[in-house]
Design a protein around this motif. Structure first.
Motif, PDB file in Angstrom:
ATOM      1  N   UNK A  82      -3.391  20.310 -28.300  1.00 43.34           N
ATOM      2  CA  UNK A  82      -2.380  19.717 -28.611  1.00 43.34           C
ATOM      3  C   UNK A  82      -1.085  20.166 -27.721  1.00 43.34           C
ATOM      4  N   UNK A  83      -0.270  19.369 -27.519  1.00 45.74           N
ATOM      5  CA  UNK A  83       0.952  19.511 -26.815  1.00 45.74           C
ATOM      6  C   UNK A  83       2.189  19.124 -27.721  1.00 45.74           C
ATOM      7  N   UNK A  84       2.989  20.173 -27.854  1.00 46.89           N
ATOM      8  CA  UNK A  84       4.247  20.052 -28.626  1.00 46.89           C
ATOM      9  C   UNK A  84       5.425  20.213 -27.874  1.00 46.89           C
ATOM     10  N   UNK A  85       6.443  19.367 -27.825  1.00 48.80           N
ATOM     11  CA  UNK A  85       7.552  19.313 -26.957  1.00 48.80           C
ATOM     12  C   UNK A  85       8.757  18.692 -27.594  1.00 48.80           C
ATOM     13  N   UNK A  86       9.960  19.072 -27.246  1.00 49.50           N
ATOM     14  CA  UNK A  86      11.214  18.383 -27.699  1.00 49.50           C
ATOM     15  C   UNK A  86      11.338  16.979 -27.059  1.00 49.50           C
ATOM     16  N   UNK A  87      11.908  16.407 -27.873  1.00 43.73           N
ATOM     17  CA  UNK A  87      12.023  14.743 -27.445  1.00 43.73           C
ATOM     18  C   UNK A  87      13.506  14.665 -26.907  1.00 43.73           C
ATOM     19  N   UNK A  88      14.419  14.884 -27.675  1.00 46.51           N
ATOM     20  CA  UNK A  88      15.834  15.050 -27.445  1.00 46.51           C
ATOM     21  C   UNK A  88      16.666  15.931 -28.177  1.00 46.51           C
ATOM     22  N   UNK A 110       9.181  27.053 -32.627  1.00 46.82           N
ATOM     23  CA  UNK A 110       9.262  25.537 -33.147  1.00 46.82           C
ATOM     24  C   UNK A 110      10.221  24.832 -31.883  1.00 46.82           C
ATOM     25  N   UNK A 111      10.940  25.814 -31.323  1.00 50.89           N
ATOM     26  CA  UNK A 111      12.025  25.218 -30.024  1.00 50.89           C
ATOM     27  C   UNK A 111      11.289  25.289 -28.769  1.00 50.89           C
ATOM     28  N   UNK A 112      10.044  25.472 -28.623  1.00 48.16           N
ATOM     29  CA  UNK A 112       9.550  25.690 -27.573  1.00 48.16           C
ATOM     30  C   UNK A 112       8.372  24.545 -27.007  1.00 48.16           C
ATOM     31  N   UNK A 113       8.139  24.338 -25.807  1.00 48.23           N
ATOM     32  CA  UNK A 113       7.148  23.469 -25.244  1.00 48.23           C
ATOM     33  C   UNK A 113       5.809  24.245 -25.362  1.00 48.23           C
ATOM     34  N   UNK A 114       4.996  23.952 -26.252  1.00 46.71           N
ATOM     35  CA  UNK A 114       3.713  24.829 -26.454  1.00 46.71           C
ATOM     36  C   UNK A 114       2.551  23.775 -26.375  1.00 46.71           C
ATOM     37  N   UNK A 214       4.683  23.236 -33.759  1.00 44.27           N
ATOM     38  CA  UNK A 214       5.070  24.765 -33.116  1.00 44.27           C
ATOM     39  C   UNK A 214       3.537  25.438 -32.895  1.00 44.27           C
ATOM     40  N   UNK A 215       3.751  26.668 -33.338  1.00 38.54           N
ATOM     41  CA  UNK A 215       2.521  27.513 -33.419  1.00 38.54           C
ATOM     42  C   UNK A 215       1.642  27.173 -34.600  1.00 38.54           C
ATOM     43  N   UNK A 216       2.035  26.631 -35.828  1.00 40.34           N
ATOM     44  CA  UNK A 216       1.496  26.614 -36.781  1.00 40.34           C
ATOM     45  C   UNK A 216       0.044  25.786 -36.735  1.00 40.34           C
TER      46      UNK A 216
END
Length: 291
Positions: A82-88, A110-114, A214-216
């Protein structure tokens, strides 16, 4: 635990295993959008209130923490990655007061690109300390979830409740000198009402992927909602097997470091910044609050 609750959970795990096996036989991908809400309850502390009257940084911190933040993220995932990233940015930092601006991000990565690899139990996360980029590479945190029988409907999905209580809670304390050379604790943690450390998650076996924002991770179904201290993350929408190709990007910009060393360096630099602040314009960014 009641017999009926044990039976329900056993059935749930069995159903997940069957769905997971069936899904493994075919390609699976999905794209989900989450909204993260972070807001802090501040204690009525006369000491901090008085400090805020004379210290613009403390005042700006308190104002922004009360205001909170709202951010949108995208989770693109397959069965194992998976890739988790902020949209805006949905809520911009407060306007500078006396040349000082405040922004913060939430806990749990939660606030990081991961990027996560569930199969390899690893993650690669983007980090930043005072303008310097880091690539954090480490093992995924272990969540010993307690599965409960409580359910609720979130959108079209029936979700089950799970909780996890961290064994240890790290507290970051930053001491600074005021105008009278008395040491005053103006850390973020000192301003926030102590919150229950319990992590509460709601997951759906309808999407049998052991992942989440996030990391969950680590539950028998996609995590649809999760709450940790002051942050709540909620699934806004999801598209299963979209036509477009997923962008499972791995953070690459910055010095490679593990999580423990990154946290130690972040703490050190934050302490130095607080001690050395004096005059002139500047900004204060809390990279992570709560872990």
């Amino acid at each position: 635990m009641k017999p009926i609750q044990i039976t329900l959970i056993s059935f749930l795990i069995l159903a997940f295993a069957k769905a997971y096996t069936a899904q493994a036989q075919q390609e699976f991908k999905a794209k989900a959008t989450y909204i993260a809400f972070t807001k802090f309850d501040l204690p009525e502390d006369s000491t901090m209130t008085k400090k805020a009257e004379s210290d613009p940084i403390v005042k700006a911190m308190m104002e922004q923490l009360k205001k909170g933040s709202k951010q949108e993220y995208t989770l693109e995932f397959t069965r194992t990655e998976s890739s988790y990233d902020k949209v805006k940015q949905l809520a911009t930092p407060s306007k500078p007061t006396n040349g000082i601006s405040i922004s913060f991000s939430a806990s749990g990565g939660v606030g990081s690109t991961i990027y996560k690899n569930i199969e390899e139990n690893s993650y690669i996360k983007q980090g930043n300390i005072m303008g310097k980029d880091f690539v954090i590479i480490d093992k995924l945190p272990s969540y010993e979830w307690k599965l409960l029988s409580e359910t609720k409907k979130i959108g079209q999905y029936t979700c089950f409740k799970a909780v996890y209580v961290p064994i240890e809670q790290e507290e970051v304390e930053e001491e600074v000198e005021d105008d009278n050379d008395d040491e005053v604790n103006t850390s973020i943690t000192s301003m926030v009402v102590e919150a229950d450390p319990t992590i509460t998650a709601w997951y759906t076996p309808d999407i049998p992927v052991s992942n989440g924002p996030g990391e969950y991770h680590g539950l028998p179904g996609l995590i649809v909602e999760v709450q940790q201290q002051e942050t709540t993350i909620l699934l806004k929408e999801i598209v299963l097997n979209p036509d477009e190709k997923l962008d499972l990007k791995k953070p690459r910009s910055g010095k490679k470091i593990n999580q423990e060393d990154f946290d130690a360096l972040q703490k050190k630099k934050s302490e130095e910044m607080m001690k050395n602040r004096g005059s002139g314009n500047g900004s204060f960014r809390v990279i992570s609050i709560g872990g």
